[in-house]
Design an enzyme around this catalytic site. Structure first.
Site, PDB file in Angstrom:
ATOM      1  N   TYR A  24      -8.434  -9.377 -39.459  1.00  0.00           N
ATOM      2  CA  TYR A  24      -8.902 -10.710 -38.962  1.00  0.00           C
ATOM      3  C   TYR A  24      -7.748 -11.715 -38.246  1.00  0.00           C
ATOM      4  O   TYR A  24      -8.219 -12.192 -37.297  1.00  0.00           O
ATOM      5  CB  TYR A  24      -9.721 -11.405 -40.082  1.00  0.00           C
ATOM      6  N   SER A 106      -7.035 -26.227 -40.631  1.00  0.00           N
ATOM      7  CA  SER A 106      -8.471 -25.873 -39.819  1.00  0.00           C
ATOM      8  C   SER A 106      -9.542 -26.333 -40.306  1.00  0.00           C
ATOM      9  O   SER A 106      -9.694 -26.597 -41.574  1.00  0.00           O
ATOM     10  CB  SER A 106      -8.520 -24.250 -39.936  1.00  0.00           C
ATOM     11  N   GLN A 127      -7.497 -29.906 -37.502  1.00  0.00           N
ATOM     12  CA  GLN A 127      -8.157 -29.225 -36.173  1.00  0.00           C
ATOM     13  C   GLN A 127      -9.728 -29.402 -36.341  1.00  0.00           C
ATOM     14  O   GLN A 127     -10.232 -29.106 -37.393  1.00  0.00           O
ATOM     15  CB  GLN A 127      -7.683 -27.827 -36.378  1.00  0.00           C
ATOM     16  N   TYR A 129     -13.496 -28.349 -34.072  1.00  0.00           N
ATOM     17  CA  TYR A 129     -14.210 -27.828 -33.036  1.00  0.00           C
ATOM     18  C   TYR A 129     -15.422 -28.952 -32.745  1.00  0.00           C
ATOM     19  O   TYR A 129     -15.621 -29.683 -33.081  1.00  0.00           O
ATOM     20  CB  TYR A 129     -14.978 -26.478 -33.460  1.00  0.00           C
ATOM     21  N   ARG A 164     -14.704  -9.906 -31.028  1.00  0.00           N
ATOM     22  CA  ARG A 164     -13.515  -9.201 -31.831  1.00  0.00           C
ATOM     23  C   ARG A 164     -14.269  -8.154 -32.681  1.00  0.00           C
ATOM     24  O   ARG A 164     -14.750  -8.199 -33.637  1.00  0.00           O
ATOM     25  CB  ARG A 164     -13.177 -10.492 -32.981  1.00  0.00           C
ATOM     26  N   HIS A 275      -5.812 -19.016 -27.483  1.00  0.00           N
ATOM     27  CA  HIS A 275      -6.246 -18.528 -28.905  1.00  0.00           C
ATOM     28  C   HIS A 275      -5.639 -17.227 -29.287  1.00  0.00           C
ATOM     29  O   HIS A 275      -6.285 -16.743 -30.022  1.00  0.00           O
ATOM     30  CB  HIS A 275      -7.876 -18.401 -28.847  1.00  0.00           C
ATOM     31  N   ARG A 278      -7.847 -14.213 -29.077  1.00  0.00           N
ATOM     32  CA  ARG A 278      -8.890 -13.662 -29.626  1.00  0.00           C
ATOM     33  C   ARG A 278     -10.161 -14.358 -28.891  1.00  0.00           C
ATOM     34  O   ARG A 278     -11.364 -14.097 -29.621  1.00  0.00           O
ATOM     35  CB  ARG A 278      -8.807 -14.651 -31.138  1.00  0.00           C
TER      36      ARG A 278
END
Length: 393
Positions: A24, A106, A127, A129, A164, A275, A278
């Protein structure tokens, strides 16, 4: 292979943690071409060696958004970092604070904002989104403010999750994923004891706090997939710019025009980033994208950069090409997975030493003196594409 301390930590982490976690962190999108380019292109940037410059006085200190940094480095937001060591975000944040640099938490951390903020004596970065659930966004921003967060890092290059494929093969997702993860834990007893047994709760702390119920690893992929918003545009960030009265950084910029849009929007900084390879495979490495972006907006806002940074020499390269500060992601995660807080602290010590050597031999006594003159001519402007093109053939 690029030899560095993070390479050693990568190998150690691969042995210690279950494969679903290693892959991951380690993997990228599609065939992982951009992931590889990030490292190779950056390592190919040639520095200009200078001698007899009296380097007896040298400082790595810098300032960003009014915050003093012991060196131009911050720890990047990494989802599920709390699964790589017991309460991993807390351990990494302590290491960063101890070295005088920021730690970025995150959105999808294991440890919630309050837990991490209360463990350190300097403000977190946080962070976020753009998500469909605006109620969650408002809730988590309010929690961040209450916890003393000053700097918001807004990730915009993930309107949809990247392809991924390693995750499906490793057990992070796919058929019988939970059973596969359990089997892997049993065969990695050191991790199972430290994190599996004593690192609970294993859930997304910030999401669980909002939902009022545990949101575990089995819900992680589904929750992300359901909440990322492909309709995102600059207007969707306007209410956040109005709500957030501290520095706001837009993360995921690869094109000079998007960087100019960030200036027009009123962002305080950008992160030049793909990223870590990713998201969209085949896009330019950060090393290729950074110089043209610096040409376009240097001085209009702070420029941060990530992706492909594996040692202190890479930090010097990024700064010389136009970055003000560099974010570390995989490099610190490997160290965290291997030796927790002590591993991250050791990695940062090595980065500092490597930066000092590189600056001494390029004749730069301060971070401000790192720039185009620190590079072999032709690598600090948009001409970088021609300079690096042999690497990509």
């Amino acid at each position: 292979m690029i030899i560095s301390a993070s390479t050693d930590y990568r190998q150690a982490a691969k042995r210690r943690i279950p494969p679903f976690l290693f892959h991951y962190a380690d993997g990228g999108a599609y065939t992982e071409r951009t992931l590889r380019r990030n490292v190779e292109d950056l390592a190919g940037i040639a520095l200009r060696q200078r001698v007899l410059k009296d380097m007896s006085s040298l400082s790595l200190e810098t300032e960003l958004f009014g915050e003093s940094l012991a060196m131009p480095v911050a720890l990047a937001p990494v989802g599920l970092a709390g699964m790589y060591a017991r309460r991993g975000e807390v351990q990494a944040a302590r290491s960063a604070a101890g070295k005088g640099i920021p730690f970025t938490l995150s959105t999808v951390s294991v440890c919630p904002i309050d837990e991490v903020a209360s463990a350190i004596d300097r403000p977190l970065w946080f962070q976020l989104y753009v998500l469909k659930d605006r109620g969650f966004m408002k809730h988590v921003l309010e929690r961040a403010k209450a916890a003393g967060v000053k700097t918001l890092v807004f990730t915009v290059d993930m309107p949809v999750p990247g392809a991924r494929y390693r995750d499906a093969h490793s057990g992070m997702s796919g058929k019988h994923a939970a059973a596969r993860r359990m089997l892997q834990a049993v065969t990695h007893p050191s991790w199972a004891w430290d994190v599996g047994l004593h690192g609970r709760p294993h859930d997304l702390g910030n999401v669980s706090d909002y939902r009022g119920q545990p949101t575990g690893l089995e819900d992680y992929i589904a929750w992300l997939g359901n909440n990322f918003d492909p309709a995102i545009s600059w207007k969707d960030l306007e209410w956040i710019r109005e709500f957030w009265d501290g520095p706001m950084i837009i993360k995921g910029i690869l094109d000079p025009e998007d960087a100019r849009d960030a200036v027009r929007f009123g962002a305080d900084g950008i992160v030049v980033s793909n990223h870590g390879g990713r998201q969209l495979d085949g896009v330019p490495s950060t090393a290729r994208a950074l110089p043209a972006i610096a040409d376009a907006v240097k001085g209009d806002l702070a420029i941060l950069a990530d992706s492909g940074v594996r040692n202190g020499l890479d930090v010097v390269r990024m700064i010389a090409m136009g970055a003000d500060t560099v974010l570390l992601g995989r490099a610190y995660i490997y160290a965290l997975a291997t030796a927790g807080e002590a591993g991250v602290a050791h990695l940062l010590e090595l980065f500092e030493k490597e930066m000092r050597v590189a600056m001494t031999l390029t004749g730069a006594r301060s971070i401000a003196e790192l720039g185009p003159d620190s590079l072999v001519p032709g690598q600090a402007s948009a001409s970088i594409e021609r300079t690096l093109s042999p690497l990509l053939e």
